[in-house]
Motif scaffolding. Structure first.
Motif, PDB file in Angstrom:
ATOM      1  N   ARG A  97       6.446  52.197   7.038  1.00  0.00           N
ATOM      2  CA  ARG A  97       6.423  50.984   6.214  1.00  0.00           C
ATOM      3  C   ARG A  97       5.027  50.494   5.834  1.00  0.00           C
ATOM      4  O   ARG A  97       4.908  49.460   5.169  1.00  0.00           O
ATOM      5  N   MET A 102       3.396  53.573   0.636  1.00  0.00           N
ATOM      6  CA  MET A 102       4.618  53.297  -0.134  1.00  0.00           C
ATOM      7  C   MET A 102       4.393  52.422  -1.370  1.00  0.00           C
ATOM      8  O   MET A 102       5.340  52.159  -2.110  1.00  0.00           O
ATOM      9  N   ALA A 119      13.920  57.031   4.255  1.00  0.00           N
ATOM     10  CA  ALA A 119      12.968  56.119   4.895  1.00  0.00           C
ATOM     11  C   ALA A 119      13.473  55.801   6.300  1.00  0.00           C
ATOM     12  O   ALA A 119      14.664  55.974   6.601  1.00  0.00           O
ATOM     13  N   LYS A 121      14.971  53.850   9.412  1.00  0.00           N
ATOM     14  CA  LYS A 121      15.900  52.737   9.561  1.00  0.00           C
ATOM     15  C   LYS A 121      15.335  51.751  10.566  1.00  0.00           C
ATOM     16  O   LYS A 121      15.056  52.100  11.704  1.00  0.00           O
ATOM     17  N   TYR A 127      13.033  48.490   3.763  1.00  0.00           N
ATOM     18  CA  TYR A 127      13.839  49.422   2.983  1.00  0.00           C
ATOM     19  C   TYR A 127      15.319  49.035   2.971  1.00  0.00           C
ATOM     20  O   TYR A 127      16.150  49.764   2.437  1.00  0.00           O
ATOM     21  N   ALA A 161      16.659  45.246   0.458  1.00  0.00           N
ATOM     22  CA  ALA A 161      15.428  46.028   0.399  1.00  0.00           C
ATOM     23  C   ALA A 161      14.453  45.382  -0.578  1.00  0.00           C
ATOM     24  O   ALA A 161      14.844  44.603  -1.447  1.00  0.00           O
ATOM     25  N   TRP A 163      13.047  46.951  -2.834  1.00  0.00           N
ATOM     26  CA  TRP A 163      13.297  47.621  -4.105  1.00  0.00           C
ATOM     27  C   TRP A 163      14.796  47.571  -4.380  1.00  0.00           C
ATOM     28  O   TRP A 163      15.553  48.455  -3.944  1.00  0.00           O
ATOM     29  N   PHE A 168      18.279  54.341  -1.327  1.00  0.00           N
ATOM     30  CA  PHE A 168      17.742  54.627   0.003  1.00  0.00           C
ATOM     31  C   PHE A 168      18.795  55.268   0.896  1.00  0.00           C
ATOM     32  O   PHE A 168      19.976  54.889   0.869  1.00  0.00           O
ATOM     33  N   LEU A 170      18.666  55.670   4.984  1.00  0.00           N
ATOM     34  CA  LEU A 170      17.828  55.311   6.122  1.00  0.00           C
ATOM     35  C   LEU A 170      18.115  56.226   7.302  1.00  0.00           C
ATOM     36  O   LEU A 170      19.267  56.484   7.652  1.00  0.00           O
TER      37      LEU A 170
END
Length: 349
Positions: A97, A102, A119, A121, A127, A161, A163, A168, A170
């Motif tokens: 992260r 990123m 990504a 979790k 995320y 998230a 985004w 994603f 996770l």
């Protein structure tokens, strides 16, 4: 003359066969290489150096973007300068992260909004995440207006998230995401990054494991140990080893583990590996040390450095050194400030 008809028939058949089954040229072989798109050292004048990491991994017919750098504009410019087509990515891996790995994701999504993104979790993670509502204590004696969700929470609580709408997936444990491609999931216990979850990409090839690491916060030795459980032959390690502020003793231990314990064949360090560690690894690995500065392409084959100079990357120039050291002091991702604080407290006792 009596043989003329059969001859003509045979010739006609051969002609038809050649038309029905034309000879086709062999399809071009897919690339097998790693291209460094983001880092703070390098010699390519067409792209911009900055602290952070990103690499395009092309192997086994897959195109994988591993991390996206520290600045979206710089990342975008570097991608364009290297002629990388983000529309044809198979998937993206975000190792952890920290923003220097990123920040370029916004640009990736502007080009390829549906691409699969792997990504770590994490609870309440950037995320996105989810938790069973049983995670919090409840008091049934309270009136509904004082209770979460009026006393009737959903069984699974989902958290957004950064985004919105991104695709994603996770990962919370080591997982094979494609044939021969495994995401190694580990957790850091180092000062400054304790409990940080990180993913590394291990690709099992006929030559051994190709291991791509972001920052190696859980420890490069632990990551390689996990990769060796997949295949004990470690063909190549590329990326950041998180030894940028390490002492000589710690560096020597890590180098010995990679060279002697795990018998890594080739090494291509970058990002947060650190200048003294670059020097120690180059000395230890010799011509099996691959220069991996910004813009470098590392071919993956029977000899990963067969068509490039190995271990002969140019020394960092003074402006590179100044930038590298200045960027390394941002915040405290390496536990430097925390370590100093602990030493100060110890001296006051």
């Amino acid at each position: 003359m009596k043989f003329r008809a059969p001859f003509l028939i045979a010739a006609g058949i051969l002609s038809l066969v050649s038309i029905a089954a034309p000879v086709t040229a062999a399809a071009p072989e897919s690339k097998s290489q790693i291209t460094i798109l983001y880092d703070a050292f390098g010699t390519d004048p067409s792209i911009t150096k900055d602290w952070g990491f990103s690499a395009l991994v092309e192997i086994a017919g897959k195109r994988i973007l591993f991390d996206t750098g520290n600045d979206a504009d710089i990342f975008a410019a570097n991608v364009r300068a290297k002629g990388v087509d983000l529309k044809t990515l198979d998937f993206v891996v975000l190792s952890h992260r920290h923003s220097d790995h990123m920040a370029g994701l916004n640009y990736v999504l502007s080009i390829n909004p549906t691409v699969k993104i792997y990504a770590p979790k994490e609870g309440f993670g950037i995320y996105g995440s989810s938790l069973p509502s049983s995670f919090y204590r409840k008091d049934e004696n309270l009136t509904p207006e004082m209770r979460y969700y009026g006393g009737a929470p959903p069984q699974i609580m989902k958290f957004g998230a950064a985004w919105h709408g991104a695709n994603f997936e996770l990962i919370d444990k080591t997982t094979e995401i494609a044939p021969g491609m495994t995401l190694i999931a580990l957790v850091s216990d180092a000062p400054g990054t304790k409990e940080l979850k990180e993913l590394s990409l291990a690709i099992n090839t006929s030559e051994g494991i190709v291991l791509v690491v972001g920052c190696s916060h859980p420890g490069i030795e632990k990551i390689v140990e996990a990769a060796a459980a997949i295949n004990p032959k470690i063909y190549l390690i590329a990326g950041g080893f998180h030894l940028v502020a390490a002492s000589d003793d710690v560096i020597a231990k890590a180098v010995a583990a990679l060279k002697d314990t795990f018998k890594v064949e080739s090494i291509a360090p970058g990002h947060c590996t650190g200048e003294p560690t670059f020097a120690a690894l180059k000395k230890a690995f010799g011509d099996r040390y691959l220069y991996a500065g910004l813009g470098t392409t590392l071919p993956l084959g029977a000899n990963p450095g067969s068509d490039m100079r190995r271990g002969e990357g140019p020394a960092l120039q003074q402006d590179d050194l100044t930038t590298y050291r200045r960027l390394a002091r941002r915040e405290d991702p390496f536990g430097i400030l925390q370590a100093r604080s602990l030493r100060t407290k110890a001296s006051q006792l």
